[in-house]
Scaffold this active site. Structure first.
Site, mmCIF file in Angstrom:
data_model
loop_
_atom_site.group_PDB
_atom_site.id
_atom_site.type_symbol
_atom_site.label_atom_id
_atom_site.label_comp_id
_atom_site.label_asym_id
_atom_site.label_seq_id
_atom_site.Cartn_x
_atom_site.Cartn_y
_atom_site.Cartn_z
ATOM 1 N N ALA A 10 0.724 -6.565 9.315
ATOM 2 C CA ALA A 10 0.065 -5.837 8.227
ATOM 3 C C ALA A 10 -1.205 -5.164 8.738
ATOM 4 O O ALA A 10 -2.063 -5.803 9.346
ATOM 5 C CB ALA A 10 -0.271 -6.800 7.089
ATOM 6 N N TYR A 63 -9.416 3.550 13.891
ATOM 7 C CA TYR A 63 -8.198 2.725 13.897
ATOM 8 C C TYR A 63 -8.148 1.839 15.136
ATOM 9 O O TYR A 63 -8.012 0.613 15.034
ATOM 10 C CB TYR A 63 -6.945 3.611 13.835
ATOM 11 C CG TYR A 63 -5.672 2.870 14.198
ATOM 12 C CD1 TYR A 63 -5.223 1.786 13.433
ATOM 13 C CD2 TYR A 63 -4.904 3.244 15.308
ATOM 14 C CE1 TYR A 63 -4.066 1.103 13.767
ATOM 15 C CE2 TYR A 63 -3.744 2.560 15.646
ATOM 16 C CZ TYR A 63 -3.336 1.486 14.870
ATOM 17 O OH TYR A 63 -2.187 0.809 15.207
ATOM 18 N N THR A 110 -1.783 -2.593 19.395
ATOM 19 C CA THR A 110 -1.375 -1.253 19.815
ATOM 20 C C THR A 110 -1.930 -0.936 21.200
ATOM 21 O O THR A 110 -2.996 -1.446 21.582
ATOM 22 C CB THR A 110 -1.895 -0.200 18.813
ATOM 23 O OG1 THR A 110 -1.695 1.096 19.358
ATOM 24 C CG2 THR A 110 -3.376 -0.380 18.512
ATOM 25 N N ASP A 111 -1.216 -0.073 21.931
ATOM 26 C CA ASP A 111 -1.734 0.377 23.226
ATOM 27 C C ASP A 111 -2.988 1.246 23.058
ATOM 28 O O ASP A 111 -3.710 1.486 24.034
ATOM 29 C CB ASP A 111 -0.650 1.131 24.015
ATOM 30 C CG ASP A 111 -0.173 2.403 23.337
ATOM 31 O OD1 ASP A 111 -0.526 2.630 22.151
ATOM 32 O OD2 ASP A 111 0.554 3.166 23.991
ATOM 33 N N GLU A 112 -3.244 1.698 21.817
ATOM 34 C CA GLU A 112 -4.406 2.586 21.619
ATOM 35 C C GLU A 112 -5.733 1.869 21.865
ATOM 36 O O GLU A 112 -6.762 2.520 22.040
ATOM 37 C CB GLU A 112 -4.373 3.190 20.214
ATOM 38 C CG GLU A 112 -3.215 4.154 20.060
ATOM 39 C CD GLU A 112 -3.305 4.987 18.799
ATOM 40 O OE1 GLU A 112 -4.419 5.437 18.473
ATOM 41 O OE2 GLU A 112 -2.271 5.188 18.155
ATOM 42 N N ASN A 124 4.114 3.635 20.748
ATOM 43 C CA ASN A 124 4.730 4.075 19.498
ATOM 44 C C ASN A 124 6.172 3.601 19.371
ATOM 45 O O ASN A 124 6.948 3.689 20.311
ATOM 46 C CB ASN A 124 4.700 5.597 19.391
ATOM 47 C CG ASN A 124 3.365 6.097 18.876
ATOM 48 O OD1 ASN A 124 2.527 5.310 18.456
ATOM 49 N ND2 ASN A 124 3.161 7.392 18.921
ATOM 50 N N ASN A 125 6.507 3.082 18.189
ATOM 51 C CA ASN A 125 7.870 2.706 17.829
ATOM 52 C C ASN A 125 8.460 3.796 16.948
ATOM 53 O O ASN A 125 7.741 4.469 16.221
ATOM 54 C CB ASN A 125 7.872 1.401 17.027
ATOM 55 C CG ASN A 125 7.431 0.214 17.849
ATOM 56 O OD1 ASN A 125 8.250 -0.413 18.505
ATOM 57 N ND2 ASN A 125 6.156 -0.087 17.821
ATOM 58 N N LYS A 145 -8.367 -2.289 15.575
ATOM 59 C CA LYS A 145 -7.320 -3.109 16.204
ATOM 60 C C LYS A 145 -7.897 -3.858 17.417
ATOM 61 O O LYS A 145 -7.556 -5.017 17.654
ATOM 62 C CB LYS A 145 -6.122 -2.250 16.607
ATOM 63 C CG LYS A 145 -5.342 -1.646 15.458
ATOM 64 C CD LYS A 145 -4.656 -2.679 14.567
ATOM 65 C CE LYS A 145 -3.433 -3.289 15.201
ATOM 66 N NZ LYS A 145 -2.624 -4.078 14.220
ATOM 67 N N THR A 157 0.852 -1.187 0.000
ATOM 68 C CA THR A 157 0.000 0.000 0.000
ATOM 69 C C THR A 157 0.892 1.243 0.000
ATOM 70 O O THR A 157 2.120 1.150 -0.044
ATOM 71 C CB THR A 157 -0.893 0.030 1.261
ATOM 72 O OG1 THR A 157 -0.072 0.319 2.402
ATOM 73 C CG2 THR A 157 -1.636 -1.288 1.461
#
Ligand SMILES: NC(=O)c1ccc[n+]([C@@H]2O[C@H](COP(=O)([O-])OP(=O)(O)OC[C@H]3O[C@@H](n4cnc5c(N)ncnc54)[C@H](O)[C@@H]3O)[C@@H](O)[C@H]2O)c1
Length: 176
Positions: free
Chosen positions: A56, A133, A106-108, A162-163, A137, A10
């Protein structure tokens, strides 16, 4: 280890990022969309992996607000396809104990933290996604947990923050 990189390429992908390994006999690339179950089955049959790292995703929060459909299709339906393709392959292999399906989340999914360093997310924090988003997830996390509870499928689920580092996509927080 031999590594098979599966990616639909993408807007977020960049093959230059893996140019240094592209010629290695231990590396293979398959341009496959995880929304395509038949193509995933063919990848599993061809490469016979002993573990899967599922990274992905559509991953940019602002894009998920402008156009959530891709996030549902890739993060929810795509994860469902990954789980089913991997579980079908694992079952045909005799359900080896050593197999792992590592789902990168993700922590989100845990929502927002107050501005107090004493308060942290833990594995017991309730899910509280706040964007298309993070909701997509969170949905994928629930599928992964259910595939473990229902089928005994050997999963690992991680919720990193975040990375950052080399090849970081420029739209993300730290490059911006
Ligand atoms: N970057 C971070 O700080 C961070 C933090 C927490 C969690 N994560 C999670 O880690 C994973 C990777 O994040 P990232 O920052 O590298 O994301 P990214 O958006 O930079 O890259 C995503 C990759 O997935 C591929 N992809 C997208 N849709 C696809 C599809 N339908 N089929 C096949 N490939 C597809 C893209 O081509 C791209 O190469 C994601 O699952 C993300 O939710 C990332």
């Amino acid at each position: 280890h031999q590594v098979v990189n599966v990616d639909a390429l993408t807007y977020a992908a960049c093959l230059d990022n893996v140019a240094m390994v592209a010629g290695s006999p231990d590396y293979a690339f398959e341009q496959v969309d995880i929304r395509d179950r038949a193509a995933l089955d063919a990848v599993f049959a061809k490469h016979q992996p002993d573990a899967v790292m599922h990274l992905a995703a559509e991953s940019h929060v602002d894009r998920s607000i402008d156009g959530p459909a891709d996030f549902i299709e890739t993060n929810v339906t795509g994860t469902f396809n990954m789980l089913e393709a991997a579980r079908t392959y694992w079952t045909a292999q005799g359900k080896p104990d050593s197999f792992r399906f590592h789902h990168i989340s993700t922590d989100e999914v845990f929502g927002s933290l107050p501005n107090d360093p004493a308060i942290k997310f833990t594995e017991d924090t309730p899910y509280d996604p706040r964007s298309p988003y993070s909701a997509s997830k969170a949905s994928s996390d629930h599928l992964v947990r259910a595939w473990h509870e229902t089928y005994g499928f050997p999963v690992v689920l991680t919720n990193c923050s975040n990375n950052y580092g080399p090849f970081h996509f420029p739209e993300k927080l730290i490059p911006v």
